[in-house]
Design an enzyme around this catalytic site. Structure first.
Site: not given
Length: 276
Positions: A2-3, A59, A266
């Site tokens: 999660p960001e 985060k 990524r």
């Protein structure tokens, strides 16, 4: 992931539920999910502590305790928190915080990358020193084109990589960097030192806007279920994504096919026509 938007959504959801609750017990099912201190001491320190407030830095979710200490949660790639009642044990629950009113908070992490930490005083353990090096969050009022230009000055790295550098843009990760770059009409593989001042100012605005939108829609839930709200429900920003995860689909702006490139292990998504 999660960001920032996902962690902020979690913070807002949990605050009215956990505030003023007292921790009655802590159950560690997988010791390596506890980053610091050792699991036995971690449990001992937390028992009897009362939740005072929940904050977020980048985060990281930070839970302030009474009479002292902080419970710090770093969800990393696939961790999430779930409010549970009764004897339910969710899959991949590695740590459970049981409150004296019967409520429990479950730390779930399929990949065991995320960790929970207890910090007694102001000094952070070495593993959390990254918290002291965080840059500004794009939703901070001080974050603007001037700030971003100073951070990018002379940098030859790809702009996507620099946006994910937490010392530059705290809280920004793979999803929201791609979405911001799309809004700013900049390809993720552009070198930072090729950006014009006007482009950097536009990018700063795009970062701020996309993170605020992510918060408004309560985060992004991926198709594999990564990130769920503490009640187990999905976020809503995945339905608003312009490029992320949309390889081979039509650009919502121009109709060209969205492309994917690999950068630093990524995936990055962009529109070859809208972004330059």
């Amino acid at each position: 992931m999660p960001e920032l938007p996902e962690v902020e959504t979690i913070r807002r959801y949990l605050t009215p539920i956990l505030k003023n609750l007292r921790i009655g017990n802590v159950i560690v099912r997988r010791p390596d999910a506890v980053g610091s201190p050792e699991p036995e001491k971690f449990c001992e320190e937390l028992k009897g502590k009362e939740i005072r407030r929940l904050e977020r830095q980048g985060k990281y979710l930070i839970i302030f305790l009474h009479p002292y200490g902080r419970l710090i949660v770093h969800l990393r790639l696939s961790g999430h928190l779930r409010v549970v009642k009764g004897k339910e044990i969710p899959d991949y629950e590695w740590v459970r915080f049981v409150f004296t009113n019967g409520t429990a908070l479950s730390f779930i992490e399929p990949r065991v990358l995320g960790k929970v930490y207890f910090v007694a005083g102001s000094e952070l353990p070495p593993v959390l020193k990254g918290l002291e090096r965080l840059g500004l969050e794009p939703i901070d009022r001080r974050f603007n084109g001037k700030y971003l230009m100073a951070k990018l000055q002379g940098r030859q790295a790809k702009i996507k990589s620099l946006l994910m550098d937490q010392t530059i843009c705290a809280g920004v990760g793979n999803i929201y960097s791609d979405e911001a770059l799309f809004r700013a009409k900049i390809k993720p593989m552009r070198r930072a030192d090729t950006l014009k001042p006007a482009e950097i100012y536009q990018l700063a605005k795009a970062l701020k806007a996309v993170l605020k939108a992510g918060i408004r829609w309560m985060g992004t839930t991926m198709t594999d279920g990564r990130y769920l709200k503490p009640d187990g429900a999905r976020g809503g920003f995945q339905n608003q994504l312009m490029v992320f995860g949309r390889k081979g689909l039509s650009c919502r702006r121009c109709g060209s096919l969205v492309k994917r490139v690999t950068m630093g292990n990524r995936s990055s998504y962009f529109c070859p026509r809208c972004q330059s």
